[in-house]
Motif scaffolding. Sequence first.
Motif, PDB file in Angstrom:
ATOM      1  N   ILE A  51      55.358  -5.120  24.350  1.00 24.77           N
ATOM      2  CA  ILE A  51      56.677  -5.118  24.352  1.00 24.77           C
ATOM      3  C   ILE A  51      57.261  -6.163  23.310  1.00 24.77           C
ATOM      4  O   ILE A  51      57.802  -6.148  22.596  1.00 24.77           O
ATOM      5  CB  ILE A  51      57.608  -5.430  25.544  1.00 24.77           C
ATOM      6  N   ALA A  52      56.276  -7.490  23.564  1.00 23.42           N
ATOM      7  CA  ALA A  52      56.602  -8.358  22.694  1.00 23.42           C
ATOM      8  C   ALA A  52      56.398  -8.323  21.141  1.00 23.42           C
ATOM      9  O   ALA A  52      56.974  -8.363  20.216  1.00 23.42           O
ATOM     10  CB  ALA A  52      55.904  -9.680  23.180  1.00 23.42           C
ATOM     11  N   LYS A  53      55.200  -7.627  20.980  1.00 18.83           N
ATOM     12  CA  LYS A  53      54.430  -6.928  19.671  1.00 18.83           C
ATOM     13  C   LYS A  53      55.796  -6.043  18.972  1.00 18.83           C
ATOM     14  O   LYS A  53      55.808  -6.110  17.859  1.00 18.83           O
ATOM     15  CB  LYS A  53      53.276  -6.608  19.948  1.00 18.83           C
ATOM     16  N   GLY A  54      56.283  -5.368  19.839  1.00 21.91           N
ATOM     17  CA  GLY A  54      57.323  -4.324  19.567  1.00 21.91           C
ATOM     18  C   GLY A  54      58.288  -5.033  18.843  1.00 21.91           C
ATOM     19  O   GLY A  54      59.125  -4.444  18.064  1.00 21.91           O
ATOM     20  N   TYR A  55      58.814  -6.070  19.194  1.00 29.02           N
ATOM     21  CA  TYR A  55      59.782  -6.986  18.682  1.00 29.02           C
ATOM     22  C   TYR A  55      59.488  -7.864  17.647  1.00 29.02           C
ATOM     23  O   TYR A  55      60.144  -9.102  17.632  1.00 29.02           O
ATOM     24  CB  TYR A  55      60.671  -7.499  19.666  1.00 29.02           C
ATOM     25  N   GLN A  56      58.491  -7.591  17.001  1.00 29.38           N
ATOM     26  CA  GLN A  56      58.032  -8.713  16.020  1.00 29.38           C
ATOM     27  C   GLN A  56      58.949  -8.891  14.889  1.00 29.38           C
ATOM     28  O   GLN A  56      59.026  -9.925  14.306  1.00 29.38           O
ATOM     29  CB  GLN A  56      56.700  -7.814  15.166  1.00 29.38           C
ATOM     30  N   ASN A  57      60.021  -7.815  14.570  1.00 24.37           N
ATOM     31  CA  ASN A  57      60.657  -8.209  13.595  1.00 24.37           C
ATOM     32  C   ASN A  57      62.135  -8.407  14.232  1.00 24.37           C
ATOM     33  O   ASN A  57      63.165  -8.558  13.522  1.00 24.37           O
ATOM     34  CB  ASN A  57      61.150  -6.777  12.906  1.00 24.37           C
ATOM     35  N   SER A  58      62.388  -8.740  15.509  1.00 29.81           N
ATOM     36  CA  SER A  58      63.400  -9.117  16.013  1.00 29.81           C
ATOM     37  C   SER A  58      63.055 -10.540  16.663  1.00 29.81           C
ATOM     38  O   SER A  58      62.772 -10.559  18.156  1.00 29.81           O
ATOM     39  CB  SER A  58      63.737  -8.130  17.109  1.00 29.81           C
ATOM     40  N   PRO A  59      63.197 -11.923  16.188  1.00 33.55           N
ATOM     41  CA  PRO A  59      62.914 -12.844  16.684  1.00 33.55           C
ATOM     42  C   PRO A  59      63.577 -13.507  18.135  1.00 33.55           C
ATOM     43  O   PRO A  59      62.793 -13.808  18.872  1.00 33.55           O
ATOM     44  CB  PRO A  59      62.930 -14.088  15.581  1.00 33.55           C
ATOM     45  N   ASP A  60      64.617 -13.289  18.356  1.00 34.48           N
ATOM     46  CA  ASP A  60      65.364 -13.485  19.493  1.00 34.48           C
ATOM     47  C   ASP A  60      64.664 -12.788  20.877  1.00 34.48           C
ATOM     48  O   ASP A  60      64.115 -13.567  21.601  1.00 34.48           O
ATOM     49  CB  ASP A  60      66.804 -13.213  19.660  1.00 34.48           C
ATOM     50  N   LEU A  61      64.336 -11.286  20.438  1.00 30.31           N
ATOM     51  CA  LEU A  61      63.724 -10.473  21.465  1.00 30.31           C
ATOM     52  C   LEU A  61      62.250 -11.033  21.645  1.00 30.31           C
ATOM     53  O   LEU A  61      61.726 -10.921  22.904  1.00 30.31           O
ATOM     54  CB  LEU A  61      63.857  -8.954  21.281  1.00 30.31           C
ATOM     55  N   ARG A  62      61.657 -11.175  20.585  1.00 28.75           N
ATOM     56  CA  ARG A  62      60.275 -11.360  20.785  1.00 28.75           C
ATOM     57  C   ARG A  62      60.028 -13.020  21.562  1.00 28.75           C
ATOM     58  O   ARG A  62      59.054 -13.101  22.496  1.00 28.75           O
ATOM     59  CB  ARG A  62      59.534 -11.696  19.540  1.00 28.75           C
ATOM     60  N   LEU A  63      60.701 -13.813  21.425  1.00 26.83           N
ATOM     61  CA  LEU A  63      60.876 -15.036  21.858  1.00 26.83           C
ATOM     62  C   LEU A  63      61.110 -14.874  23.161  1.00 26.83           C
ATOM     63  O   LEU A  63      60.437 -15.818  24.110  1.00 26.83           O
ATOM     64  CB  LEU A  63      61.903 -16.049  21.226  1.00 26.83           C
ATOM     65  N   THR A  64      62.247 -14.280  23.745  1.00 24.62           N
ATOM     66  CA  THR A  64      62.603 -13.889  25.143  1.00 24.62           C
ATOM     67  C   THR A  64      61.236 -13.440  25.849  1.00 24.62           C
ATOM     68  O   THR A  64      60.947 -13.863  27.053  1.00 24.62           O
ATOM     69  CB  THR A  64      63.592 -12.974  25.203  1.00 24.62           C
ATOM     70  N   TRP A  65      60.379 -12.369  25.252  1.00 23.68           N
ATOM     71  CA  TRP A  65      59.309 -11.850  25.914  1.00 23.68           C
ATOM     72  C   TRP A  65      57.975 -12.904  26.052  1.00 23.68           C
ATOM     73  O   TRP A  65      57.310 -13.030  26.924  1.00 23.68           O
ATOM     74  CB  TRP A  65      58.896 -10.525  25.348  1.00 23.68           C
ATOM     75  N   LEU A  66      57.857 -13.665  24.986  1.00 23.11           N
ATOM     76  CA  LEU A  66      56.953 -14.646  25.046  1.00 23.11           C
ATOM     77  C   LEU A  66      57.363 -15.692  25.968  1.00 23.11           C
ATOM     78  O   LEU A  66      56.195 -16.207  26.757  1.00 23.11           O
ATOM     79  CB  LEU A  66      56.809 -15.594  23.688  1.00 23.11           C
ATOM     80  N   GLN A  67      58.602 -16.113  26.426  1.00 19.94           N
ATOM     81  CA  GLN A  67      58.976 -16.750  27.462  1.00 19.94           C
ATOM     82  C   GLN A  67      58.663 -16.043  28.613  1.00 19.94           C
ATOM     83  O   GLN A  67      58.257 -16.966  29.720  1.00 19.94           O
ATOM     84  CB  GLN A  67      60.299 -17.470  27.136  1.00 19.94           C
ATOM     85  N   ASN A  68      58.857 -14.931  28.814  1.00 16.23           N
ATOM     86  CA  ASN A  68      58.667 -14.152  30.054  1.00 16.23           C
ATOM     87  C   ASN A  68      57.052 -14.189  30.362  1.00 16.23           C
ATOM     88  O   ASN A  68      56.808 -14.441  31.584  1.00 16.23           O
ATOM     89  CB  ASN A  68      59.060 -12.701  29.895  1.00 16.23           C
ATOM     90  N   MET A  69      56.374 -13.982  29.429  1.00 16.32           N
ATOM     91  CA  MET A  69      54.812 -14.093  29.645  1.00 16.32           C
ATOM     92  C   MET A  69      54.374 -15.516  29.972  1.00 16.32           C
ATOM     93  O   MET A  69      53.648 -15.711  30.868  1.00 16.32           O
ATOM     94  CB  MET A  69      54.261 -13.558  28.265  1.00 16.32           C
ATOM     95  N   ALA A  70      55.107 -16.671  29.468  1.00 17.78           N
ATOM     96  CA  ALA A  70      54.787 -18.163  29.708  1.00 17.78           C
ATOM     97  C   ALA A  70      55.090 -18.171  31.210  1.00 17.78           C
ATOM     98  O   ALA A  70      54.454 -18.491  32.121  1.00 17.78           O
ATOM     99  CB  ALA A  70      55.285 -18.850  28.850  1.00 17.78           C
ATOM    100  N   GLY A  71      56.163 -17.656  31.770  1.00 15.00           N
ATOM    101  CA  GLY A  71      56.505 -17.573  33.025  1.00 15.00           C
ATOM    102  C   GLY A  71      55.579 -16.985  34.161  1.00 15.00           C
ATOM    103  O   GLY A  71      55.329 -17.467  34.853  1.00 15.00           O
ATOM    104  N   LYS A  72      55.237 -15.883  33.640  1.00 12.69           N
ATOM    105  CA  LYS A  72      54.221 -15.094  34.572  1.00 12.69           C
ATOM    106  C   LYS A  72      52.909 -15.828  34.772  1.00 12.69           C
ATOM    107  O   LYS A  72      52.351 -16.125  35.647  1.00 12.69           O
ATOM    108  CB  LYS A  72      54.110 -13.680  33.928  1.00 12.69           C
ATOM    109  N   HIS A  73      52.513 -16.256  33.499  1.00 18.54           N
ATOM    110  CA  HIS A  73      51.178 -17.131  33.515  1.00 18.54           C
ATOM    111  C   HIS A  73      51.305 -18.372  34.389  1.00 18.54           C
ATOM    112  O   HIS A  73      50.547 -18.775  35.091  1.00 18.54           O
ATOM    113  CB  HIS A  73      50.767 -17.527  32.059  1.00 18.54           C
ATOM    114  N   SER A  74      52.260 -19.139  34.200  1.00 15.67           N
ATOM    115  CA  SER A  74      52.558 -20.245  35.268  1.00 15.67           C
ATOM    116  C   SER A  74      52.706 -19.819  36.672  1.00 15.67           C
ATOM    117  O   SER A  74      52.064 -20.643  37.489  1.00 15.67           O
ATOM    118  CB  SER A  74      54.002 -21.026  34.760  1.00 15.67           C
ATOM    119  N   GLU A  75      53.461 -18.985  37.018  1.00 14.40           N
ATOM    120  CA  GLU A  75      53.068 -18.326  38.353  1.00 14.40           C
ATOM    121  C   GLU A  75      51.888 -18.175  38.872  1.00 14.40           C
ATOM    122  O   GLU A  75      51.448 -18.528  40.200  1.00 14.40           O
ATOM    123  CB  GLU A  75      54.169 -17.041  38.451  1.00 14.40           C
TER     124      GLU A  75
END
Length: 1515
Positions: A1061-1085
């Motif tokens: 999903i994050a790769k799909g928002y490669q051209n939408s920086p706000d959304l890609r940033l959101t999903w990267l942070q979602n992934m960071a949260g999952k990894h931290s959990e």
Amino acid sequence: ESLNLLYVYPQSVNFSSRQGSVRNIAVKVQFMAGEDPSQAMPVIFGKSSCAEFYKEAYTQVIYHNKSPEFYEEVKMKIPANLTDNHHLLFTFYHISCQTKQNTPLETPVGYTWIPLMQHGRLRTGSFSLPVSVDKPPPSYSVLTPDVQLPGMKWVDNHKGVFNVEVKAASSVHTQDPHLDKFFTLVYVLEEYSFPYRLKDVIITEANVEAELKASMAALKGALLDTCVRFLHQLMSKLILLIVHPPVIAGQIVNLGRAAFEAMALLVNQIHKNLEGNQDHHGRNNLLSSYIHYCFHLPTTEPISPPAVGLASYDLPIQYATLSRATARPTSLLLSRSKSISNSNPDLASTPATPDEEVQRIIGSKASERACNRMSAFIETASILCPPSRQIAKKVLLHEELALQWVVSSSTVREASLQQAWFFFQLMVKSMSHHLFLSSRLDMPRRQRFPDRFVDDIAALVCAISADIASRYHKDVELVERLNSSLAFFLNDLLSLLDRGFVFNLVRSYYKQVHINKLHTAQNPNSLTALRMDFIRIVCSHEHYVTLNLPCATLSPPASPSPSTSSTTSQSSAFSCHVQDQGVVSMFELSVPFRQQHFLSDTFLCSVFFLHKKAISALHSLLCSHDADPRYTDPQVRSHIAQLYLPLIPIVMETLGQLYDFTDPSPQRVRHASVLVDDNDPDNGTISQSVAMAIAGSPLPHSKANHFTLPSVAGRQCSTLSAECSRTLLVCFLWVLKNADAGLLERWISDLSVPQINRLLDLLHLCLSCFEYKGKKALQRINSLTFKKSQDMKARLEEAILGTIGARQEMVRRCRGTTERSPYGGQENVRWRKNVTHWRQNADRVDKSEVEQESVVDGNLATEAALIALDTLEVIVKTVVMSELKESVLVGVLRVLLHSMAGNQSALFLQHCFSTQRALVYKFPEMLFEEDTELCADLCLRLLRHCSSSVSSIRSHASSSLYLLMRQNFEIGNNFARVKMQVTMSLSSLVGTSMKFNEEHLRRSLKTILTYAEDDLELRDSPFPEQVQDLVFNLHMILTDTVKMKEHQQDPEMLIDLMYRIAKGYQNSPDLRLTWLQNMAGKHSERGNHAEAAHCLVHSAALVAEYLSMLEDCRYLPIGCVSFQSISSNVLEESAVSDDILSPEEEGICSGKYFSESGLVGLLEQAAASFNMAAMYEAINEVYKILCPIHEANRDFKKLASVHGKLQDAFNKVYNQRMFGTYFRVGLYGCRFGDLDEQEFVYKEPSITKLAEISHRLEEFYSERFGDDVVVIIKDSNPVDKNKLDPNKAYLQITYVEPFFDTYELKERITYFDKNYNLRTFMYCTPFTLDGRAHGDLHEQYKRKTILTTSHAFPYIKTRINVIHKEEIVLMPMEVAIEDMQKKTQELAFATHQDPADPKMLQMVLQGCVGTTVNQGPLEVAQVFLSEIPEDPKLFRHHNKLRLCFKDFSKRCEDALRKNKSLIGPDQKEYHRELERNYTKLREALFPLINRKIPQLYRPLPLNSLSRSSFRRVEC
């Protein structure tokens, strides 16, 4: 019902000296009313199955024994009124055992008796009586047998030959000489029967006073059990002597002091010795029941002495206290608050000046003069009455008690202080009865009691307050009881005396306890606690609200504290309206507020110090108001809330000390520094009026200078627990709810912006504090509370009590029947395991209680949220016209958003959404022109509620979201910002929370679409089409969400989906940033901190890429390239494609992270995650990017922090670290869908075994596909899919190691280097040409498989696809070369290890040259080096192996030499054995390793000197 029983125990008789036939002896016992035999009374209880009463009783017959012993008990019910003639008669019989003619069966052989009354007392005890042979003579009953009567014959010469014991169980006869004497003397006075013989003393009018005082003083020597049995009669007689002073020989005898002293000592003795018989207030139940049930003022006058010539007494009865008026100078005006009474009866004359009178009073107290109480007023009384007689004038008990208490000293004063509650209650009941009996209840309060009594009360309260202040640190238990007793007394006085006077008493107490002692106290906390208890009890009065004059204006009153009649109805108290007045003074503890609302002001001053007791008392008080049916009317409630308005600024000021409910971490207190504003003039100080009001001092009305609160208050350093903070916030919300909205508006309009923001912070905290937790949380809290807290508390208290001894334990258990045990209502007796506290507590947590508690908790959460919402609306209404409304409105919206984020009820959310819509409609610039974070938060909250299961919440949330879009469109003819924020919010929602319902969210989106289609005003605009595009995008995100839900239990697949999903928002920086942070949260959990750090590094690189487009700052990273040193993967964040959006476009890069501060925050988070992952070298690379930014900003504090963290990181580099373990996982079978025939490299936690990951994956896929479907391929050979079952799911798992080329190893030196940025991995598979895995040395082949992944580890996910596979097959000789090289390397490492490890070295040597393994290296040499190979291609391998053995031999020799230098004497023989083995090995190898292949050593032609590799390049 009275009890009057007598028990007679004949014990023995001795007739051995008696002549004649006296052998079979029996004793007859009779109770005689006179001397005639017919006067034997039927009072002896019969035995079972017999008559109830008999006149006589016999002992058993003792056969042939002249000195028998008896064991009988004779029980009698004797009459209450005994005379001197009542006696016990004992007749002794000889019983004939043989029947003879003319011989009676019973022959009396002796007589003796016991007169029962002697000197008015019942005779009991043990007696040794002489026995008369003859019948007693007439009138014998008034004499004892000890008297030698003439003409009587006695057994054994008048010696005591009969032993008998007499006991009594009587409520009529005291059986105590002290009590008997006292009651007898009182009887003599009442009957006026002079003279009276009492033992050897003749009581006459001359000595009766002295005897009576002596008997009262001797009461302290009476037996305790007797005093307890006759307590009510004893107290009544003492009170009678006080109320009706006896008149003896025409003189009124003052017995008040003696009676008070006797009463004080008696009460204290009973209380001390009956320690187990107390209620929870520490009051003896016997004494309290006497006051409650038995005590009443005596209404009958005692019998006056007869006087000659006067047959009747018709003169008017006057109070004895009135006769003191002439002894009191009328010109003397002492204040009522003085500590010394000015009504001392011992003052016989009038002093000239007030000072002399005070000195006289003090002197009289010290000297303890014993003159008659009325002696000072005899002359005055004689004017009114004839000299020949005096009438006993009635004294009021409460007046006399107060007087005697004031003038008491020494032991009596101490005893009265110990049991102050008793005398206070006695005084209060006496005052109440007096008012009722004298019909004074309707009189004005100031006229109910004489001034001298009021002065005595003031002096008494002042003296006791001084005792509390001076003794609190020495006699803790006494002072606590005394303090509570005084408070209850003043509480009662509020119903009887003038309220203004009682308020002055409270003020006097505060002066003594607070001002004089609090600043110099050794332990101010205990003194503060006493003050809290005092004011709590005083304020628990039933008319507390009316006493505070809730409707009075804040103008100075005519009197200091105007009195209010207790008969005034409650409704009339609130009938007036609040007039125009200074609103500010109503919200602070000012002098006007204190003058009108005295008790409320005093109470709130206590709360100001944040004492737990004060907060609890305030909570109880407000609860009582809330539950009182008199105060149900809203207007009445608003007037009551007016009494507590200063609580609002008090709580605001204490915000820094409250527990932080918004912080999930265990931190207990909010950071005051965050809440402090430098521009706030009131920060850290309080007004002088407030401080002096706390101290209880009057102040002028002028505005005083600010000064810092004294350190004794402890406000700045004190902290509150969660429980206390919650209680205080409940009180705060109650006042806000019931306060008049108009008053609040006017008060808020006068507040500064920092103060309003502090109020908003407080509302924010309230919402967090009362958020509904749910039933599961309540069950967990209850179970923890019962199993841990109560258990530990009980054990602690048991241990504390145990140190006192077994007596205290017994007392506690005895007391447990009458009072609530401190252990929670049960006994903690170790040996009774069926009632142990932990079992009972565990059973108490039942579902019904949790259900009820959850309902209460939910209602409280809703109520608190609605109160906060109402307050927010008041704030908005107030500041809407203000110039500084922007900052306040932003704060209001933040609180509103916080309320929407919690678990709220549908009722609250409906109102909340309405407020939110109105706020956005009136102030749209707040969201669309200012802070984008607010817009993002609002979109997130609305979307979350759009997925609610409650339809009403969904409809409100949908309408709010639609109106938000519409508002944004109307402002700029576009709603790109809201569009982007909604998309980001949904992405964040689905990435972090899996609790929302996707179906409900789709319905809400459909509702929004319907709104857009039906909006007639915007139908022709592009708005509906843009809404449709947005809804389509949201549906696509939800589709991905469905897949994520399917793989919720598969962490690798879940991260892969989020990655996609994050790769799909490669051209939408706000959304890609959101999903990267979602992934960071999952990894931290999951504890994957390295992956979380890389997600944050990618996020920072993305932000840097777009920031470099916006502005060119030399200190900012130029884009992704600057992050290459951290990870080679980061280049994928480069914005280089054609469809990249410009950051200047509306709605693009509008998030808070697309800024310099956002970039710094991401890098800081990344560094923290790297630190948790123990990748300290990467932290350095992160800070290389961060330091230039801080340097450019001259932020040296941050630079210092960064370098401190770098120092810590570098110090940890040398710690033992373990990074990930890697496995190749191949998935085969159509069951895997898109993953069929895919190979991945999985990164697992360090020290993960192959069996562990195999079990995990097998178990997971078995749950997903079924137990019989999943098959684990055991080997690592290439998989032929044609041989697989299409209905099965196959897993092939192989352990792999990072693989490096030779040139890479030159750069990868450290352990971190060899475990970071890994893209190639290798695993080996042994095989033979005939298909077996293992064979002989000349048959053994090996396959090396090198895998290359698409990205380098660590990456933003834990499994990466294999994109390239390379296989290298090693021939048997090459396998042997590798094995020998490995052994040689192990030898070299063990030899050169620093520090040297002898055990490791010997272990490696043993494996190389030991006798048991000699065939290992030797066999390899013999197989491959014994003959020159026929195939020329193997010549170089043969030579290489030969050189390997040469090197191996040299290394063995070095190792032996090293070992020789390390061993001790005990290992020399072992070393010699190793040397012998090495010599044998070297000799066997010598011919093999020295045989060269001739073809390899021919001279080369001259033209072949250049290297072949160069020739290939030239080609």
